[in-house]
Design an enzyme around this catalytic site. Structure first.
Site, short mmCIF file in Angstrom:
data_model
loop_
_atom_site.label_atom_id
_atom_site.label_comp_id
_atom_site.label_asym_id
_atom_site.label_seq_id
_atom_site.Cartn_x
_atom_site.Cartn_y
_atom_site.Cartn_z
N LYS A 16 0.83 -1.20 0.00
CA LYS A 16 0.00 0.00 0.00
C LYS A 16 0.88 1.26 0.00
CE LYS A 16 -1.31 2.28 3.53
NZ LYS A 16 -0.91 3.62 4.07
N ASN A 17 2.09 1.16 0.54
CA ASN A 17 2.96 2.34 0.61
C ASN A 17 3.94 2.45 -0.55
OD1 ASN A 17 1.58 3.00 2.86
ND2 ASN A 17 3.20 2.53 4.32
N CYS A 112 -3.83 9.47 7.97
CA CYS A 112 -4.12 8.95 9.31
C CYS A 112 -3.78 10.00 10.38
CB CYS A 112 -3.28 7.70 9.58
SG CYS A 112 -3.84 6.32 8.61
N ASP A 308 4.98 1.20 11.43
CA ASP A 308 3.67 0.63 11.07
C ASP A 308 3.50 -0.79 11.60
OD1 ASP A 308 4.79 2.04 8.18
OD2 ASP A 308 3.21 2.93 9.38
N VAL A 330 9.09 7.67 15.48
CA VAL A 330 8.83 8.23 14.14
C VAL A 330 7.65 9.19 14.15
CG1 VAL A 330 8.27 7.66 11.74
CG2 VAL A 330 9.84 6.19 13.04
C1 EPZ Z 1 4.96 7.00 4.98
O1 EPZ Z 1 4.32 8.16 5.48
C2 EPZ Z 1 3.93 5.89 5.11
N1 EPZ Z 1 2.74 6.23 4.34
C3 EPZ Z 1 3.58 5.68 6.58
O2 EPZ Z 1 2.69 4.58 6.65
C4 EPZ Z 1 4.86 5.33 7.33
O3 EPZ Z 1 4.56 5.17 8.70
C5 EPZ Z 1 5.88 6.44 7.15
O4 EPZ Z 1 6.12 6.66 5.75
C6 EPZ Z 1 7.19 6.14 7.84
O5 EPZ Z 1 7.72 4.96 7.33
C7 EPZ Z 1 2.74 6.08 3.01
O6 EPZ Z 1 3.74 5.72 2.42
C8 EPZ Z 1 1.46 6.39 2.30
P1 EPZ Z 1 7.37 10.37 6.74
P2 EPZ Z 1 5.02 9.61 5.30
O7 EPZ Z 1 7.40 11.54 5.81
O8 EPZ Z 1 5.79 9.63 4.03
C9 EPZ Z 1 7.71 13.99 9.75
C10 EPZ Z 1 0.73 3.42 7.22
O9 EPZ Z 1 0.14 3.10 8.26
N2 EPZ Z 1 7.65 14.87 8.56
O10 EPZ Z 1 8.49 9.38 6.72
O11 EPZ Z 1 4.01 10.65 5.53
C11 EPZ Z 1 6.38 13.31 10.02
O12 EPZ Z 1 5.54 14.17 10.74
C12 EPZ Z 1 1.33 4.80 7.09
O13 EPZ Z 1 0.88 2.68 6.22
C13 EPZ Z 1 7.84 16.24 8.74
O14 EPZ Z 1 8.06 16.71 9.86
O15 EPZ Z 1 6.02 9.57 6.55
C14 EPZ Z 1 6.78 12.10 10.81
O16 EPZ Z 1 6.99 12.46 12.17
C15 EPZ Z 1 1.25 5.59 8.38
N3 EPZ Z 1 7.77 17.05 7.65
C16 EPZ Z 1 8.14 11.74 10.22
O17 EPZ Z 1 8.60 12.90 9.50
C17 EPZ Z 1 7.53 16.57 6.38
O18 EPZ Z 1 7.49 17.36 5.41
C18 EPZ Z 1 8.05 10.55 9.25
O19 EPZ Z 1 7.15 10.92 8.23
C19 EPZ Z 1 7.34 15.18 6.22
C20 EPZ Z 1 7.41 14.34 7.32
#
Ligand code: EPZ
Length: 435
Positions: A16-17, A112, A308, A330
């Protein structure tokens, strides 16, 4: 109805990701792309609709998508807003749309509720590559009249989304981009494989440095999406929590290695079939009987314990003997789902401190991001409202492990990332009625 061990076989398809990002990457190609092993989940429906809004033809047969970006065009912001709903994918369409059309629109994003979910890393990267970002009431308007230019970008956190943003913006940019502190999750590597098939020049160095040399054009791709290791792990935790035995067809060992180490430490058993004998790859997960072991877990970016995996594993840890510790590093707010588990009889206390490992970004910022789980706890059925995708599946596991009847509201959140999960529950002898 809980109390019945889940046993049998389920098939897990594309991640899904990864799949929605691969669909967005098709916008970059000058010829059609084919994506295989595509799951039937809501996120794929949403991105199919967004691509069609932008003039891409999308043909879908079971498990396969053929996308033709030959007539990519602008879409009405209102239509994007309505169609994107709570999906965060529009932010990743920026780079490809700027390359094709010179501009892009991003509605206010959903996703989410597991933390603030900002997009500052994404917007900073686009600005550093020459894009201009304008905030309006209905969302963000981004354009790059002179096109995007390669540059040096360093992420303050190895964000998956921001890494995808840079990858899909840099592959057709003018010059070379050096991305430091990049995410290297298996889904990121699979996206890089897709872009490489399209003609991109991407080098992944050690120490999280990725170099992308911009090229003039990219072709379409033909790619089989990697299996969803997050869904596979969710079923593995269901086997532990219900004292069951579940074979996940499609599961692969390498992207689940860290999870498998933890699974074994808790006392779960697994058996990997790598398809060497010509049969389908699978991993069998089962509860061997006897007590489960309490452990300390710290979530991390890849190759650490994937955030996750945390929520389904917490449910299994409610059945372990002793005190388990979970430190979620995270997301700042991914333990809220434990309240409902406590109403079912679990004994979980959340803390603001960084427990069980190193201090993290959330340590002194008033976020309840550590938990102590005392087990084994006798879970009783309850009425539950699903908070998010993984929390929702965790409630499902808890309800199946609990004594008596539970009622779950808001199943649509689970449909976002778990293909045909009610049919799979039936195949695993779960006792339930769909209201
Ligand atoms: C992806 O989300 C996944 N979703 C998430 O899965 C997964 O938990 C996450 O990566 C970490 O592996 C999809 O791929 C659709 P991040 P993403 O950017 O890309 C902060 C699930 O259940 N951040 O790695 O949004 C953020 O707030 C979902 O399948 C900023 O601060 O995750 C978080 O604390 C949930 N500024 C951390 O980084 C930004 O511009 C990690 O977020 C972007 C992110």
């Amino acid at each position: 109805m809980g109390g019945t061990p889940l046993s049998g076989e389920v098939t897990v398809r594309g991640a899904k990701n990864l799949v929605p990002k691969a669909m967005v990457a098709a916008l970059l190609g000058s010829t059609p792309s084919t994506l295989r092993n595509v799951p039937d989940v809501v996120d794929v429906d949403i991105v199919s609709g967004l691509l069609k809004l932008h003039g891409v033809t999308v043909e879908r047969t079971d498990g396969k998508l053929v996308m033709d970006p030959g007539a990519v065009d602008h879409a009405e912001p209102t239509a994007i807003n309505v169609h994107a709903g709570s999906s965060r994918i529009p932010i990743l369409m920026c780079g490809p749309l700027i390359h094709r059309l010179g501009s892009a629109f991003i509605p206010d994003l959903g996703g989410c509720k597991i933390g603030d979910r900002p997009i500052d890393f994404h917007l900073d990267a686009l600005r550093q590559m020459g894009a201009k970002v304008r905030k309006e009431t209905d969302g963000l308007y981004i354009d790059a009249p002179g096109g995007l230019r390669g540059t040096k970008i360093e992420l303050s956190f190895p964000s998956v989304g921001a890494t995808e943003q840079v990858l899909m913006s840099a592959v057709l940019a003018e010059g070379t981009t050096e991305l430091r502190n990049a995410a290297v999750e298996p889904e990121i590597i699979d996206l890089i494989c897709i872009l490489q098939k399209m003609g991109a020049q991407i080098t992944v160095h050690s120490n999280r440095v990725v170099r992308i040399e911009g090229v003039d054009s990219l072709t379409g791709f033909d790619h089989r999406a990697l299996t969803d290791r997050l869904e596979a792990a969710s079923w593995a935790c269901a086997a532990l929590a219900t004292k069951g035995d579940i074979t996940v067809i499609g599961a692969e060992q390498e992207p689940m290695m860290t999870f498998l180490n933890t699974y074994r430490k808790v006392g779960g058993r697994f058996d990997v079939n790598d398809g060497g004998d010509g049969s389908a790859k699978s991993i069998r997960f089962w509860h061997p009987g006897g007590p489960l072991n309490a452990i300390a877990i710290e979530t991390d970016v890849a190759p650490g314990f994937q955030t996750d995996w945390q929520q389904p594993m917490v449910v299994a840890l409610t059945q372990a003997e002793g005190l388990s510790i979970v430190h979620e590093t995270v997301y700042e707010n991914r333990l809220g789902f434990t309240e409902a588990l406590n109403q079912m009889g679990a004994r979980i206390q959340v803390y603001r401190e960084c427990l069980g490992g190193s201090t993290c970004r959330f340590g002194q910022r008033n976020f309840q991001h550590s938990a102590v789980i005392s087990g084994p706890a006798h879970l009783r059925g309850a009425e539950l409202v699903i908070p998010d995708l993984r929390g929702g599946f965790s409630y499902l596991i808890a309800a199946l492990a609990a004594e008596g009847e539970s009622t779950l509201h808001g199943l649509e959140l689970i449909y976002r990332g778990y293909e045909n999960f009610l049919d799979k529950l039936t195949a695993l002898n779960a006792k339930y009625d769909e209201l």
